[in-house]
Design a protein around this motif. Structure first.
Motif, PDB file in Angstrom:
ATOM      1  N   ASP A 488       8.668   2.890  26.392  1.00 34.53           N
ATOM      2  CA  ASP A 488       9.197   2.194  27.572  1.00 34.53           C
ATOM      3  C   ASP A 488       8.935   0.692  27.490  1.00 34.53           C
ATOM      4  O   ASP A 488       9.774  -0.119  27.864  1.00 34.53           O
ATOM      5  CB  ASP A 488       8.564   2.747  28.856  1.00 34.53           C
ATOM      6  CG  ASP A 488       9.203   4.063  29.264  1.00 34.53           C
ATOM      7  OD1 ASP A 488      10.089   4.525  28.522  1.00 34.53           O
ATOM      8  OD2 ASP A 488       8.817   4.621  30.305  1.00 34.53           O
ATOM      9  N   LEU A 489       7.746   0.338  26.978  1.00 37.62           N
ATOM     10  CA  LEU A 489       7.437  -1.087  26.822  1.00 37.62           C
ATOM     11  C   LEU A 489       8.431  -1.723  25.865  1.00 37.62           C
ATOM     12  O   LEU A 489       8.957  -2.804  26.104  1.00 37.62           O
ATOM     13  CB  LEU A 489       6.021  -1.262  26.276  1.00 37.62           C
ATOM     14  CG  LEU A 489       4.869  -1.151  27.267  1.00 37.62           C
ATOM     15  CD1 LEU A 489       3.542  -1.194  26.518  1.00 37.62           C
ATOM     16  CD2 LEU A 489       4.915  -2.266  28.302  1.00 37.62           C
ATOM     17  N   GLN A 490       8.675  -1.005  24.772  1.00 38.26           N
ATOM     18  CA  GLN A 490       9.559  -1.559  23.745  1.00 38.26           C
ATOM     19  C   GLN A 490      10.960  -1.809  24.303  1.00 38.26           C
ATOM     20  O   GLN A 490      11.505  -2.891  24.118  1.00 38.26           O
ATOM     21  CB  GLN A 490       9.611  -0.596  22.568  1.00 38.26           C
ATOM     22  CG  GLN A 490      10.269  -1.195  21.354  1.00 38.26           C
ATOM     23  CD  GLN A 490      10.891  -0.134  20.474  1.00 38.26           C
ATOM     24  OE1 GLN A 490      10.471   1.017  20.495  1.00 38.26           O
ATOM     25  NE2 GLN A 490      11.883  -0.528  19.715  1.00 38.26           N
ATOM     26  N   VAL A 491      11.510  -0.818  25.020  1.00 33.40           N
ATOM     27  CA  VAL A 491      12.883  -1.024  25.506  1.00 33.40           C
ATOM     28  C   VAL A 491      12.948  -2.082  26.606  1.00 33.40           C
ATOM     29  O   VAL A 491      13.992  -2.641  26.869  1.00 33.40           O
ATOM     30  CB  VAL A 491      13.566   0.280  26.004  1.00 33.40           C
ATOM     31  CG1 VAL A 491      13.767   1.253  24.875  1.00 33.40           C
ATOM     32  CG2 VAL A 491      12.800   0.918  27.141  1.00 33.40           C
ATOM     33  N   SER A 492      11.797  -2.371  27.227  1.00 32.16           N
ATOM     34  CA  SER A 492      11.830  -3.381  28.293  1.00 32.16           C
ATOM     35  C   SER A 492      11.654  -4.795  27.742  1.00 32.16           C
ATOM     36  O   SER A 492      11.503  -5.751  28.491  1.00 32.16           O
ATOM     37  CB  SER A 492      10.745  -3.089  29.327  1.00 32.16           C
ATOM     38  OG  SER A 492       9.476  -3.346  28.759  1.00 32.16           O
ATOM     39  N   GLY A 493      11.628  -4.916  26.415  1.00 30.39           N
ATOM     40  CA  GLY A 493      11.536  -6.249  25.813  1.00 30.39           C
ATOM     41  C   GLY A 493      10.133  -6.819  25.865  1.00 30.39           C
ATOM     42  O   GLY A 493       9.938  -8.032  25.936  1.00 30.39           O
ATOM     43  N   PRO A 499       1.799  -6.705  29.281  1.00 31.93           N
ATOM     44  CA  PRO A 499       0.385  -6.383  29.327  1.00 31.93           C
ATOM     45  C   PRO A 499      -0.190  -6.102  27.935  1.00 31.93           C
ATOM     46  O   PRO A 499       0.542  -5.751  27.025  1.00 31.93           O
ATOM     47  CB  PRO A 499       0.355  -5.096  30.178  1.00 31.93           C
ATOM     48  CG  PRO A 499       1.697  -4.489  30.015  1.00 31.93           C
ATOM     49  CD  PRO A 499       2.649  -5.614  29.807  1.00 31.93           C
ATOM     50  N   SER A 500      -1.517  -6.240  27.834  1.00 34.95           N
ATOM     51  CA  SER A 500      -2.147  -5.905  26.561  1.00 34.95           C
ATOM     52  C   SER A 500      -2.288  -4.382  26.488  1.00 34.95           C
ATOM     53  O   SER A 500      -2.341  -3.718  27.513  1.00 34.95           O
ATOM     54  CB  SER A 500      -3.505  -6.583  26.444  1.00 34.95           C
ATOM     55  OG  SER A 500      -4.436  -5.954  27.293  1.00 34.95           O
ATOM     56  N   VAL A 501      -2.317  -3.885  25.275  1.00 31.60           N
ATOM     57  CA  VAL A 501      -2.390  -2.432  25.100  1.00 31.60           C
ATOM     58  C   VAL A 501      -3.551  -2.094  24.183  1.00 31.60           C
ATOM     59  O   VAL A 501      -3.765  -2.764  23.169  1.00 31.60           O
ATOM     60  CB  VAL A 501      -1.080  -1.887  24.488  1.00 31.60           C
ATOM     61  CG1 VAL A 501      -1.222  -0.423  24.090  1.00 31.60           C
ATOM     62  CG2 VAL A 501       0.075  -2.042  25.464  1.00 31.60           C
TER      63      VAL A 501
END
Ligand code: SAH
Length: 641
Positions: A488-493, A499-501
């Protein structure tokens, strides 16, 4: 990185044993381990010369937290002369030499020592020693309430209000701004009253307004940072003049300066020295918008003169409204129609010119400074956002909680969960880790089918600025929530930073199941999930066939549900084509949980064993054998000996 919220941390030991106790923390976080010069055998530490007292004095002002592995008495003597006020003192934590106890000595709440002591204790498997009155209560401490949301502490009698809460007296909460998430997880019995109450002994105001200087009963004020100050100014206006303009508008409108989220203006002002200096001094973000974006906002006081000059009829009002709307303003979104900004103006534009009066009121010692400061004019407008500005980069902690029992969850994973502002996961797993959850934490348990909602919510909270632990049983990255969040993070650019992961591994079901039956995974193995909800069944069949043919020991995840019963039947048939019917098979259910059930059977009899969604099936390879209660896959050592 764990513990970053406390950094810089000074870890101090005076003996080799003490240094060893502190070493895990120095490897894990942004902390520096200090030992005396005489301990030459300790290599990965900084050495201090001379007296420790002198050294602590040198570190005191620049460090947020001190962790001593030293006698408590010695620490008290070292720091006593340095302590000033609990709102500014650093956290001081003491660990005993055996590493059994972690004492929160000083700066328990506001310094963060209580939290730090708890996290260190989880990491070391020690007992935290907390002696503040609020620790006995199942309640968040009133002086810590707004910390996760970046609220600023305002005026008030903090001791008296804390005491009223500790005594269980009625405490009225008047919340006009900021998140109410903190209210969702209060215990059933608590002293907070969210309406007027005749028995009120103290009040908590959560507001963007200034508080009354002489309240009739003890009161405290928290200021959520919801106010965006729109500024327009003449080129060269000094920091002092802009500050005076803001201060005056705030004073006239009873607004609290501590509630300012940031400053907003037009992009051509992004190099305006006075504005930059002011933001720097007050630690405020400066948001700038192009005239094309600003001109899309409907404002109460547009100006043709301004429009002629900079291409938009409003700078201060429009910038304040856009910043407060929190709608992203990246160009692609403007290719279609501009967004509808909800009018959130609290104060329409005010024009401020420094008068001699104003300047006299400030102590201008140097004549030249006074003259320089007189230049310029400032326009100020104030808008309020619905959500407060937290002012931190949010964190996503993707945590594997292991099979169930807390003993099987890594200390790092436990520390990560305990450090988070919010914990999100499937309700069963939240219950399993209940002992490590903290009373101030936002806990969001969602039903098993709501994985996508859980991921979306976690990202939303982390983008806002919270640190969010997303938990999955076993390993978070093996058929777990971590993958969903990352996708989801990836598709949201996502830019990879905000945020840090951080991912915390956990003991996955195949490992736990294997451990309970011996050593079935001693040779090459693989895992296949039989769930065809997200993977086409043909793909699963292809993988099962390949695994069976290649003689991999195979762990079957999601083997069977109430509606999905055929997959295990087919999987068994595939394996029977390549392996003997008497190949050992372990059917392990709810491993390391109270209702654990372990059955050792064979491929032939697999379907007689009870299998459900809480079960992992381990199928041996051609050499795997059973021996009593055990399942053993030889590595091949005996052949070579
Ligand atoms: N992330 C988890 C797997 C989640 S998929 C992990 O790494 O373990 C869910 C499947 O995991 C279940 O259908 C079951 O096959 C397996 N599983 C999870 N917990 C288990 C447990 N305590 N005992 C046996 N199997 C378990």
């Amino acid at each position: 990185m764990l513990f970053t919220e406390f950094s810089p941390i000074a870890l101090i030991a005076t003996t080799p044993t003490g240094a060893k106790k502190l070493q895990p923390m120095s490897q894990n976080s942004t902390a520096t381990l200090w030992v005396p010069e005489s301990l030459s055998e300790i290599t990965n530490a900084q050495k201090y010369k001379g007296s420790l007292k002198k050294h602590v004095v040198e570190l005191w002002e620049t460090h947020q937290a001190f962790v001593f592995c030293l006698a408590t008495g010695a620490v008290v003597r070292l720091i006593s002369a340095l302590l000033k006020d609990k709102s500014t003192d650093p956290a001081v934590v003491v660990i005993d030499e055996t590493g059994k106890f972690v004492i929160s000595l000083c700066g328990g709440h506001q310094g963060g020592a209580d939290k730090l002591a708890k996290l260190i204790a989880l990491q070391l498997g020690a007992t935290p020693v907390l002696t503040g009155a609020s620790n006995g209560l199942e309640l968040p401490a009133v002086d810590m309430l707004g910390v996760p949301f970046g609220w600023c502490r305002g005026a008030g009698d903090w001791n008296a209000v804390s005491a009223a809460v500790a005594k269980g007296e009625d405490v009225e909460v008047i919340q006009e701004a900021g998140s109410t998430l903190w209210q969702n997880h209060l215990p059933q019995v608590h002293p907070f009253k969210f309406h007027e109450s005749p028995t009120t002994k103290a009040k908590i105001y959560i507001t963007y307004k200034t508080s009354s200087p002489h309240p009739p009963i003890p009161s405290i004020t928290w200021h959520p940072r919801i106010i965006w100050v729109g500024i327009g100014c003449e080129r060269g206006t000094s920091k002092q003049v802009i500050a005076q303009a803001i201060d005056q508008v705030f004073q006239q409108n009873q607004l609290a300066l501590a509630a300012i989220a940031g400053i907003a203006t037009i992009d051509i002002k992004s190099n305006e020295v006075g504005l930059i200096e002011l933001c720097h001094e007050r630690n405020l973000p400066l948001k700038t918008f192009s005239s094309e974006i600003l001109r899309t906002v409907t404002v109460p006081n547009p100006s043709q003169i301004v429009e002629k000059e900079v291409g938009t009829p409003s700078v201060a009002e429009a910038a304040a409204i856009i910043a407060a709307s929190q709608i992203p303003t990246s160009p692609p979104e403007y290719t279609t129609s501009p967004p509808e900004y909800r009018t959130s103006l609290k104060v329409p534009k005010q024009i401020y010119r420094p008068s001699i009066q104003n300047l006299k009121s400030k102590a201008c010692t140097e004549r030249s400074e006074c003259i320089q400061n007189q230049r310029g004019a400032v326009t100020v407008a104030v808008a309020a956002s619905e959500k407060e500005y937290i002012g931190r980069v949010g964190k996503l902690l993707l945590v594997g909680t292991g099979p169930g029992n807390l003993d099987q969850m890594t200390p790092a994973a436990q520390t990560a969960v305990a450090s988070a502002d919010a914990v999100i996961g499937y309700s069963l797993y939240i219950d399993l880790i209940a002992p490590i959850l903290q009373k101030h934490q936002i806990i969001e348990a969602l039903p098993i089918t709501k994985e996508r909602d859980r991921a979306t919510r976690a990202i939303e909270l982390a983008r806002w600025g919270l640190s969010v632990a997303v938990i999955s049983s076993g390993d978070c990255g093996i058929y777990g929530m971590a993958g969903l969040v990352m996708e989801d993070l990836q598709v949201s650019g996502w830019d990879g930073k905000n945020p840090s992961v951080e991912v915390f591994p956990g003991v996955s079901a195949f490992q736990s199941a294997a451990a309970r039956v011996g050593t079935p995974l001693m040779h090459d193995f693989c895992a296949v999930s039989l769930s065809d909800l997200l993977t086409p069944w043909e793909v699963i069949v292809k993988r099962l066939t390949a695994a069976a043919a290649a003689d991999f020991v195979t762990a079957l995840y999601n083997p069977k549900s109430q509606t999905r019963t055929q997959q295990l039947v087919t999987a068994r048939e595939i394996f029977l084509k390549y392996r003997n019917p008497d190949t050992p098979v372990a059917v392990v259910r709810s491993v390391y949980r109270e209702d654990e059930q372990i059955i050792l059977t064979t491929l032939e009899k697999l379907l007689d064993a009870p299998v459900d969604m809480l079960t992992t099936v381990l199928i041996g390879n051609q050499s795997t054998r059973s021996y009593g209660e055990w399942m053993i896959t030889p590595r091949g050592y005996r052949k070579s000996s």
